[in-house]
Structure formats: structure tokens, C-alpha cells
Design a protein around this motif. Structure first.
Motif, PDB file in Angstrom:
ATOM      1  N   LEU A   9      36.807  54.672  42.702  1.00 24.46           N
ATOM      2  CA  LEU A   9      37.268  55.425  41.535  1.00 24.46           C
ATOM      3  C   LEU A   9      37.855  54.530  40.451  1.00 24.46           C
ATOM      4  O   LEU A   9      37.982  54.955  39.306  1.00 24.46           O
ATOM      5  N   ALA A  10      38.201  53.293  40.791  1.00 23.66           N
ATOM      6  CA  ALA A  10      38.707  52.377  39.770  1.00 23.66           C
ATOM      7  C   ALA A  10      37.664  52.109  38.698  1.00 23.66           C
ATOM      8  O   ALA A  10      38.008  51.749  37.563  1.00 23.66           O
ATOM      9  N   VAL A  70      34.430  39.635  35.074  1.00 19.79           N
ATOM     10  CA  VAL A  70      33.812  40.150  33.854  1.00 19.79           C
ATOM     11  C   VAL A  70      34.173  41.611  33.615  1.00 19.79           C
ATOM     12  O   VAL A  70      34.424  42.022  32.478  1.00 19.79           O
ATOM     13  N   ALA A  71      34.195  42.409  34.685  1.00 20.86           N
ATOM     14  CA  ALA A  71      34.296  43.853  34.501  1.00 20.86           C
ATOM     15  C   ALA A  71      35.347  44.523  35.369  1.00 20.86           C
ATOM     16  O   ALA A  71      35.443  45.746  35.369  1.00 20.86           O
ATOM     17  N   ASN A  72      36.165  43.743  36.080  1.00 20.34           N
ATOM     18  CA  ASN A  72      37.103  44.332  37.035  1.00 20.34           C
ATOM     19  C   ASN A  72      36.374  45.346  37.927  1.00 20.34           C
ATOM     20  O   ASN A  72      36.902  46.421  38.230  1.00 20.34           O
ATOM     21  N   ALA A  73      35.160  44.997  38.336  1.00 24.70           N
ATOM     22  CA  ALA A  73      34.306  45.934  39.074  1.00 24.70           C
ATOM     23  C   ALA A  73      33.814  45.331  40.381  1.00 24.70           C
ATOM     24  O   ALA A  73      32.694  45.564  40.807  1.00 24.70           O
ATOM     25  N   GLY A  74      34.672  44.542  41.026  1.00 27.04           N
ATOM     26  CA  GLY A  74      34.281  43.957  42.301  1.00 27.04           C
ATOM     27  C   GLY A  74      34.392  44.916  43.470  1.00 27.04           C
ATOM     28  O   GLY A  74      33.876  44.645  44.548  1.00 27.04           O
ATOM     29  N   GLY A  75      35.066  46.043  43.271  1.00 24.84           N
ATOM     30  CA  GLY A  75      35.279  46.997  44.355  1.00 24.84           C
ATOM     31  C   GLY A  75      34.003  47.484  45.019  1.00 24.84           C
ATOM     32  O   GLY A  75      33.900  47.477  46.256  1.00 24.84           O
ATOM     33  N   PRO A  76      32.993  47.925  44.240  1.00 24.41           N
ATOM     34  CA  PRO A  76      31.746  48.378  44.869  1.00 24.41           C
ATOM     35  C   PRO A  76      31.054  47.302  45.700  1.00 24.41           C
ATOM     36  O   PRO A  76      30.422  47.616  46.711  1.00 24.41           O
TER      37      PRO A  76
END
Length: 248
Positions: A29-30, A149-155
Motif C-alpha cells: 500500500l505504500a 528512484v521511486a521508493n518502490a522497493g516493497g513489491p
């Protein structure tokens, strides 16, 4: 800060609550918060502000799940993370806000497609998937790049940990420690790019109580959450947050 409207502050506050909730319950959800911040703030400023808020959530998550981490999994990932961070720093230094905004959206959609593919292939698999050293290093590098780059390492981490068939608490503990260490490593890179400044610090300070609130709700929710519900919410959140970023 003075250029942010009242409506925008409301959106940012809700996104901050969601960051806290994601840190202690549903990490995917982040991605929604990443999208909101990238739409409301200048993209580079948004990445720095989110980083500071993520660290607030990281501290809370680690304090709650500190005994649940699988450090063996982390040791196999960490050596490849730094090259990913360096590559992400180079991209941040060279692309403008429009390109970066669309890059964030493309990254989120790509990760969604990968998650759907692996979930469909492993639907009936009960044993942990065996990852080669090269594949594990690739996960670490992609996690470092996407989070820089996108603070999207969670997935990326979600894909890796789900393939390892970790239980819910082990999942939450490992994610908490990984991103706490990773986000600390990102601070000097962001500061070196001039992204950490008075404006981002003040904005983060104003929004930090929302992260604390969301984290508290997340801790309660995580203890009642079913894994199947977790998977579905992550997928829906990822696609909803990515599509607006790709639009003109």
C-alpha cells in the motif's frame, strides 16, 4: 511549503497515514503514497519527503517486529543493494520531473506484472522457491534501484519473500529490518543530490504524526490479516497507484 494548498495537505496527510499502515501491515500500500506524493509535490522533493517519513515508519516497524526477522535471507540480498542504490542515484541526477514521474509509474506496473506472473505460476506450490546466487543478487540490485528512484522497493521484496513461503510475522520482521537499513543508506545519497533541505524536513515533520497513527492501526490489523487478503490488496494498490503516474 507555502505553495501547497489545503486540499493537497489533506491528501499528503492521508498518504502519510498510509505509509505508517504499510510499514506495519500491508507493505504494497505504500505504492499509493508514492503516487500521491509524486502527483502533489515536485517529484524530486516528493522522493526526499517520503524517505524521511518511511524512516519514521521503519523505526516503529522494527520496534514491533525486531524478533521476527530472518537475517539469513537479508545477508544474501544486501551485497547487491549498494550497486542498485548507486544506479538509482545516477538516474535521479540526470532525469527531469516528468520523466521521473513516468518512470515511477512504469516501475510499479512492471513489478505488478511480475507479481501476477509468479503468483499464477506458484499458485499450488507449497515449498520455498530456490533462488540462485545471481537471481538473489538481482533481487537486491532491483530493490536498491527501485527504492532509490521511486521508493518502490516493497513489491520487489514482497515477490522474493512470498516465493520463500515465509509466514506473516517473519515476512513483516524481515521487511522491517531490510528497509530500515536500506533507507538509512539512502540518506547520504539523497543529501548529496540536494534533496534533503529545509522544505522537505519541515514537510516531513508536519506529516510524521500521521505515520505514527497509521503504524499503530497497522500493528493491530496485521495480527488479524489473512495472507490471501494481503496478496489481493497489494495487487490492487499497485495498479491503482501506477496508472495515474503514466498519464500526461
Amino acid at each position: 511549503m507555502t505553495g501547497i494548498s489545503a486540499d493537497a495537505w489533506v491528501l499528503l496527510a492521508l498518504a502519510a497515514v498510509l505509509i505508517g499502515f504499510a510499514k506495519t501491515a500491508i507493505g504494497g500500500l505504500a505504492s499509493v503514497s508514492v503516487a500521491v506524493f509524486a502527483l502533489v509535490l515536485p517529484t524530486r522533493e516528493s522522493t526526499a519527503t517520503i524517505l524521511l517519513l518511511l524512516l519514521v515508519g521503519d523505526v516503529i516497524a522494527v520496534s514491533h517486529y525486531r524478533r521476527d526477522c530472518d537475517f539469513g535471507l537479508l545477508r544474501r540480498l544486501i551485497p547487491a543493494v549498494i550497486p542498485g542504490l548507486l544506479l538509482g542515484t545516477l538516474v535521479l541526477a540526470r532525469v527531469d520531473d516528468v520523466v521521473l514521474r513516468r518512470l515511477i509509474g512504469a516501475i510499479l506496473l512492471l513489478l505488478l506484472a511480475l507479481q501476477l506472473l509468479i503468483s499464477a505460476r506458484d499458485r499450488h506450490q507449497t515449498q520455498a522457491r530456490t533462488w540462485s546466487t545471481a537471481a538473489t543478487a538481482g533481487v537486491g540490485a532491483v530493490a536498491g534501484f527501485t527504492t532509490m528512484v521511486a521508493n518502490a522497493g516493497g513489491p520487489v521484496m514482497t515477490l522474493y519473500l512470498l516465493s520463500q513461503k515465509v509466514d506473516k510475522m517473519r515476512f513483516l520482521g524481515t521487511i522491517a529490518w531490510f528497509f530500515f537499513c536500506l533507507n538509512l543508506c539512502k540518506l547520504p545519497f539523497s543529501a548529496g543530490l540536494g534533496l534533503i533541505n529545509r522544505s522537505t524536513l519541515v514537510t516531513a515533520a508536519v506529516l510524521a504524526p500521521g505515520v505514527v497513527l497509521g503504524a499503530g492501526v497497522g500493528v493491530v490489523t496485521a495480527r488479524r490479516l489473512r495472507q490471501q487478503t494481503f496478496d489481493r490488496v497489494v495487487l490492487v494498490a499497485s495498479v491503482l497507484s501506477a496508472i495515474p503516474l503514466l498519464l500526461p
